[in-house]
Design an enzyme around this catalytic site. Sequence first.
Site, PDB file in Angstrom:
ATOM      1  CD  GLU A 114      -3.208  -1.286   2.139  1.00 39.16           C
ATOM      2  OE1 GLU A 114      -2.736  -0.437   3.252  1.00 39.16           O
ATOM      3  OE2 GLU A 114      -3.710  -2.283   2.223  1.00 39.16           O
TER       4      GLU A 114
ATOM      5  CD  GLU B 269      -5.071  -7.668   1.231  1.00 44.54           C
ATOM      6  OE1 GLU B 269      -5.913  -7.157   1.910  1.00 44.54           O
ATOM      7  OE2 GLU B 269      -3.896  -7.555   1.465  1.00 44.54           O
TER       8      GLU B 269
END
Length: 614
Positions: free
Chosen positions: A142, A271
Amino acid sequence: MKKTLSTTTKALALALAASTFSFAGPGLADGAAKFVGNITTNGQVRSDFGTYWNQITAENECKWGSINTGRGQFNWRGCDAAYNWAKQNGGHFKFHALVWGSQYPSWIKGKSASETKEIITEWFDAVAEHYPDLEMIDVVNEAIRTGNNSYHSGYTETNIIQALGGDNNGDYTFVTTAFKMARDRWPNAILIYNDYNTVQWNVDQGIDLIQKIKKAGAPVDGYGLQAHDMMSQGGGAGGTGGGGSCLAINTLKSTIKKIHDQTQIPLFISEYDIASTDDNVQKQCYSEQISFFMETEYIAGITIWGYIFGNTWLKCGNVGGCSGIIKDGKDRAAMTWLKDYLSKNKGVNTTGLPTGELTQVEPEPQTPFKGEAFAVPGKIEAEDFDIPGKGKNEDGTSNASYSDADSQNHGDSDYRKDTGVDLYKKSGDRIVVGYNEIGDWLEYTINVSEAGDYTFFAAVASANNTSSFQMFLDEKELTDKISVPQASSGEENYDDYNKVSANVTLPAGKHILRMDVTGDWFDIDYFTFVKGKDATDPEPIETQIITNDIQLNQNTLQDYFVFDAHGVNLGVISGYGFDAAAEMLKSSSDIRNSGIYYLRNRTTGKMQSVRIAK
């Protein structure tokens, strides 16, 4: 079962053929061209994990902040549980994650860039020493830059960026440096960059990051698309998914193709979750999207982010964990579809990454800790559970011999410390198994001298009125749930031992005895089997032992673990009862954000929430 290999990995498979053998691996995607995996549930690897999945990622237990609890201090236990499951069951393991702007150790805040670089290097070195053979690693998580000095996670709260070379005009030098550091330590691992909102919101920014770090020489092997944004209302702030209808399948297909065409590296669906209480909507998304992911040749693997309803991170209004595909022990429509689909479709994978090959694990049986089976009739010390074996047998049974759900070792004994089971020292040089949680279990090899009726006794202690356990023999129920009596006095009293018993019928010969924890928080000292129904206990407990320290618990300094709302362990506070610990937490300078935090008594496991407003 014969494995299905991608064209680019057949040469490797042929080279290994002389020294390996074929066996049925775990999960619904056994034999497929790519893995279909999942994550830990509330910090544990559920006993049914291998029934469904052949790849595992720890949801929180391998993150930097979870492991690196202090300078030079590392708690590997939770991460080990996921890693060891893969090693022992022939599954794939992905380490998540080395560098992230969230869930880093809070104690690195305020450190200079040079000291932060030293700390990061120590962290990488420690992981490499503990896990030298990692297969897949989320190296950086991220880091997409969405605006002036703004990233997908809180990199600007520390000097991580400066420590790793900076980010000059958005060139992501710090990301490149991290990948080079990882390659130095894991020359054979699959190194992955992982991020959210990469399909709906920040497609171009994600492509830009991958292009820049590749140009700068980052040894990046894969791009992880978290895929929380697979619904029309998915994505947005923080990458939280869910709501509305399924993302239009043609939009999904064209976007994924664009990402691959412009990055030219394999993709991972890292995910995936569909947060919906509507079974039909969830099934539609799974059937359209998972089939596309499986049949797209440049996608190397799929990890679903949780599978038990009520125990996943996403909410649907007031309904928590709504992305789960097993609810109340029953398959939701999406899971029913997934089982059927994967039984008939093995997918396509031409990435060159061996994510459709399972690690070959030759089964090794569990063995008695004392070298020979416990004689029945006779006594069994609870701490002397079997030594675990490896892998699974042809009938699908596991060779594991215990499971401890909690990622912390709460015991104070050095006896069998390598197992991670919570063992405590008691008076008279006794060792007991404590801190038992639902999901924990222990197994013992026993040898019954004569078939017939027996009376089973167990010495147990609890400060709660909800503790219980159940015994099994060769995976079949031996007893009903057995309640553990609550201590007669003292909130923290775990020295008030009582005997519980049950009549059982045992066959002769060697068997595996198993204790399953069905109600939290009790200690167990030993089991005894006596011949005959309603037999006399050879070691009755005549008196209850209650120490002064336990009776005066509010005047005794107690330890409380501190957790945030995501379950991250932030440290330990010592106080005289919950109220005192809560006040200390509220005034602590280490807690900088408003929200709900949790205190858990280190001895009893009891928890209390604390609301903090900053």
